[in-house]
Motif scaffolding. Structure first.
Motif, mmCIF file in Angstrom:
data_model
loop_
_atom_site.group_PDB
_atom_site.id
_atom_site.type_symbol
_atom_site.label_atom_id
_atom_site.label_comp_id
_atom_site.label_asym_id
_atom_site.label_seq_id
_atom_site.Cartn_x
_atom_site.Cartn_y
_atom_site.Cartn_z
ATOM 1 N N GLN A 15 42.270 11.367 0.937
ATOM 2 C CA GLN A 15 43.405 11.753 0.105
ATOM 3 C C GLN A 15 43.369 13.245 -0.228
ATOM 4 N N ASP A 16 42.170 13.821 -0.316
ATOM 5 C CA ASP A 16 42.058 15.261 -0.560
ATOM 6 C C ASP A 16 42.660 16.044 0.603
ATOM 7 N N VAL A 17 42.437 15.561 1.819
ATOM 8 C CA VAL A 17 42.999 16.229 2.998
ATOM 9 C C VAL A 17 44.514 16.072 3.001
ATOM 10 N N ARG A 18 44.987 14.857 2.698
ATOM 11 C CA ARG A 18 46.435 14.623 2.672
ATOM 12 C C ARG A 18 47.129 15.496 1.624
ATOM 13 N N GLN A 36 52.829 21.977 11.650
ATOM 14 C CA GLN A 36 51.677 21.696 12.517
ATOM 15 C C GLN A 36 50.402 21.521 11.686
ATOM 16 N N VAL A 37 50.236 22.353 10.662
ATOM 17 C CA VAL A 37 49.054 22.251 9.802
ATOM 18 C C VAL A 37 49.036 20.896 9.112
ATOM 19 N N TYR A 38 50.157 20.497 8.510
ATOM 20 C CA TYR A 38 50.194 19.238 7.775
ATOM 21 C C TYR A 38 50.104 18.028 8.707
ATOM 22 N N THR A 39 50.645 18.115 9.905
ATOM 23 C CA THR A 39 50.492 17.038 10.889
ATOM 24 C C THR A 39 49.019 16.870 11.245
ATOM 25 N N PHE A 40 48.345 17.990 11.469
ATOM 26 C CA PHE A 40 46.919 17.936 11.783
ATOM 27 C C PHE A 40 46.122 17.365 10.605
ATOM 28 N N LEU A 41 46.434 17.799 9.389
ATOM 29 C CA LEU A 41 45.722 17.292 8.217
ATOM 30 C C LEU A 41 45.931 15.786 8.044
ATOM 31 N N ARG A 42 47.135 15.292 8.320
ATOM 32 C CA ARG A 42 47.375 13.849 8.250
ATOM 33 C C ARG A 42 46.512 13.120 9.278
ATOM 34 N N GLU A 47 41.706 9.741 10.350
ATOM 35 C CA GLU A 47 40.405 9.556 10.999
ATOM 36 C C GLU A 47 39.303 9.409 9.950
ATOM 37 N N MET A 48 39.354 10.206 8.902
ATOM 38 C CA MET A 48 38.373 10.087 7.827
ATOM 39 C C MET A 48 38.452 8.712 7.178
ATOM 40 N N SER A 49 39.648 8.230 6.975
ATOM 41 C CA SER A 49 39.844 6.922 6.360
ATOM 42 C C SER A 49 39.230 5.828 7.237
ATOM 43 N N ARG A 50 39.464 5.923 8.550
ATOM 44 C CA ARG A 50 38.898 4.947 9.485
ATOM 45 C C ARG A 50 37.370 4.985 9.421
#
Length: 106
Positions: A15-18, A36-42, A47-50
């Motif tokens: 959630q910190d990344v989101r 592009q930055v926010y797409t990458f962060l999502r 991946e972190m969540s998984r």
């Protein structure tokens, strides 16, 4: 970029990344495409969540195995602490010859 809720640094959560925000770059210096930055962060957050879910499952399994091992050790120690007459009778294996013959007691 902000450090997360309340500006606290520490363990990074998905959630910190989101929720990460970035200051706009001055137009004359260029900068990155915010979409592009926010797409990458999502993508990173997903991946972190998984990985966090996999870690939780592995930790749960490790605790289960640890508890089972402890239970076995307790049972084994209790069996070993009994005098030989109190232990359950062990099956005679034929003296180690593998053909059913008893070993001779010379």
């Amino acid at each position: 970029m902000s450090n997360g809720p309340g500006g606290r640094a520490g363990r990074l959560r998905p959630q910190d990344v989101r929720d990460a925000t970035f200051t706009a770059a001055p137009r004359r210096r260029g900068g990155l495409d915010p979409e592009q930055v926010y797409t990458f962060l999502r993508h990173v957050a997903d991946e972190m969540s998984r990985l966090h879910h996999e870690l939780d499952a592995a930790m749960t399994d490790a605790v289960r195995v640890k508890n089972a091992l402890h239970q076995w050790q307790v049972q084994h120690a209790a069996t070993c602490a009994q005098p030989p007459a109190a232990r359950p009778a062990q099956q005679q294996g034929g003296g180690g010859y593998g053909n059913g013959h008893q070993q001779q007691g010379w």
